[in-house]
Design a protein around this motif. Sequence first.
Motif, short mmCIF file in Angstrom:
data_model
loop_
_atom_site.label_atom_id
_atom_site.label_comp_id
_atom_site.label_asym_id
_atom_site.label_seq_id
_atom_site.Cartn_x
_atom_site.Cartn_y
_atom_site.Cartn_z
N PRO A 1 32.05 44.55 44.65
CA PRO A 1 32.53 45.14 43.40
C PRO A 1 31.49 46.09 42.81
O PRO A 1 30.31 46.01 43.13
CB PRO A 1 32.74 43.93 42.50
CG PRO A 1 31.83 42.90 43.04
CD PRO A 1 31.76 43.14 44.52
N ALA A 2 31.97 46.97 41.94
CA ALA A 2 31.06 47.88 41.24
C ALA A 2 30.15 47.05 40.33
O ALA A 2 30.40 45.89 40.05
CB ALA A 2 31.86 48.89 40.43
N ASP A 3 29.09 47.65 39.85
CA ASP A 3 28.09 46.93 39.06
C ASP A 3 28.67 46.29 37.79
O ASP A 3 28.24 45.23 37.37
CB ASP A 3 26.96 47.87 38.67
CG ASP A 3 26.14 48.29 39.88
OD1 ASP A 3 26.12 47.53 40.87
OD2 ASP A 3 25.52 49.36 39.83
N ASN A 4 29.66 46.90 37.18
CA ASN A 4 30.17 46.38 35.91
C ASN A 4 31.42 45.54 36.07
O ASN A 4 32.03 45.15 35.10
CB ASN A 4 30.44 47.53 34.95
CG ASN A 4 31.47 48.51 35.50
OD1 ASN A 4 31.82 48.45 36.67
ND2 ASN A 4 31.94 49.41 34.67
N GLN A 5 31.84 45.23 37.29
CA GLN A 5 33.05 44.45 37.53
C GLN A 5 32.71 43.00 37.84
O GLN A 5 31.67 42.71 38.39
CB GLN A 5 33.86 45.03 38.67
CG GLN A 5 34.45 46.39 38.37
CD GLN A 5 35.26 46.90 39.54
OE1 GLN A 5 35.12 46.42 40.65
NE2 GLN A 5 36.11 47.87 39.28
N VAL A 6 33.63 42.11 37.47
CA VAL A 6 33.50 40.69 37.75
C VAL A 6 34.72 40.27 38.55
O VAL A 6 35.85 40.64 38.22
CB VAL A 6 33.41 39.87 36.44
CG1 VAL A 6 33.40 38.39 36.73
CG2 VAL A 6 32.20 40.28 35.65
N MET A 7 34.52 39.48 39.58
CA MET A 7 35.64 38.97 40.38
C MET A 7 35.81 37.49 40.06
O MET A 7 34.90 36.69 40.28
CB MET A 7 35.37 39.18 41.86
CG MET A 7 35.30 40.64 42.24
SD MET A 7 34.93 40.91 43.97
CE MET A 7 36.37 40.24 44.74
N CYS A 8 36.98 37.13 39.52
CA CYS A 8 37.27 35.74 39.17
C CYS A 8 38.19 35.12 40.22
O CYS A 8 38.92 35.83 40.90
CB CYS A 8 37.98 35.68 37.82
SG CYS A 8 37.04 36.41 36.46
N THR A 9 38.15 33.80 40.32
CA THR A 9 39.07 33.11 41.23
C THR A 9 40.49 33.23 40.69
O THR A 9 40.70 33.47 39.50
CB THR A 9 38.68 31.63 41.37
OG1 THR A 9 38.68 31.03 40.08
CG2 THR A 9 37.32 31.49 42.02
N MET A 10 41.46 33.03 41.56
CA MET A 10 42.86 33.23 41.19
C MET A 10 43.54 31.93 40.78
O MET A 10 44.72 31.73 41.03
CB MET A 10 43.61 33.84 42.38
CG MET A 10 43.13 35.21 42.80
SD MET A 10 43.66 36.50 41.69
CE MET A 10 45.41 36.44 41.91
N ASP A 11 42.84 31.02 40.11
CA ASP A 11 43.47 29.79 39.67
C ASP A 11 44.03 29.96 38.27
O ASP A 11 43.76 30.95 37.60
CB ASP A 11 42.52 28.60 39.77
CG ASP A 11 41.18 28.85 39.10
OD1 ASP A 11 40.84 30.00 38.87
OD2 ASP A 11 40.48 27.87 38.82
N ALA A 12 44.81 29.00 37.81
CA ALA A 12 45.44 29.07 36.50
C ALA A 12 45.34 27.70 35.82
O ALA A 12 45.07 26.69 36.47
CB ALA A 12 46.90 29.48 36.63
N THR A 13 45.56 27.71 34.51
CA THR A 13 45.57 26.46 33.76
C THR A 13 46.78 26.46 32.83
O THR A 13 47.28 27.51 32.44
CB THR A 13 44.27 26.26 32.97
OG1 THR A 13 44.25 24.93 32.45
CG2 THR A 13 44.13 27.23 31.82
#
Length: 72
Positions: free
Chosen positions: A36-48
């Motif tokens: 990812p680019a420096d300012n991006q965050v990758m989150c897991t695809m789970d839900a609550t």
Amino acid sequence: MKLAIFISALLLVACMQATSSKPSAQTEESTEVIPPADNQVMCTMDATHCADGSWVGRSGPNCQFDCPAVAK
């Protein structure tokens, strides 16, 4: 007639083997990892499940679940 069917079947098998032995472009692309680019965050695809009955996924820079406030 039977000879023509036999030759056609042999050609079909030969073509199937020739195409299955070549690596596909899609397979090669799917193994490539793009950071990812420096300012991006990758989150897991789970839900609550939230208290109001809705479902939310992770979001934001800390990948938190942001449930809507429940009116009391």
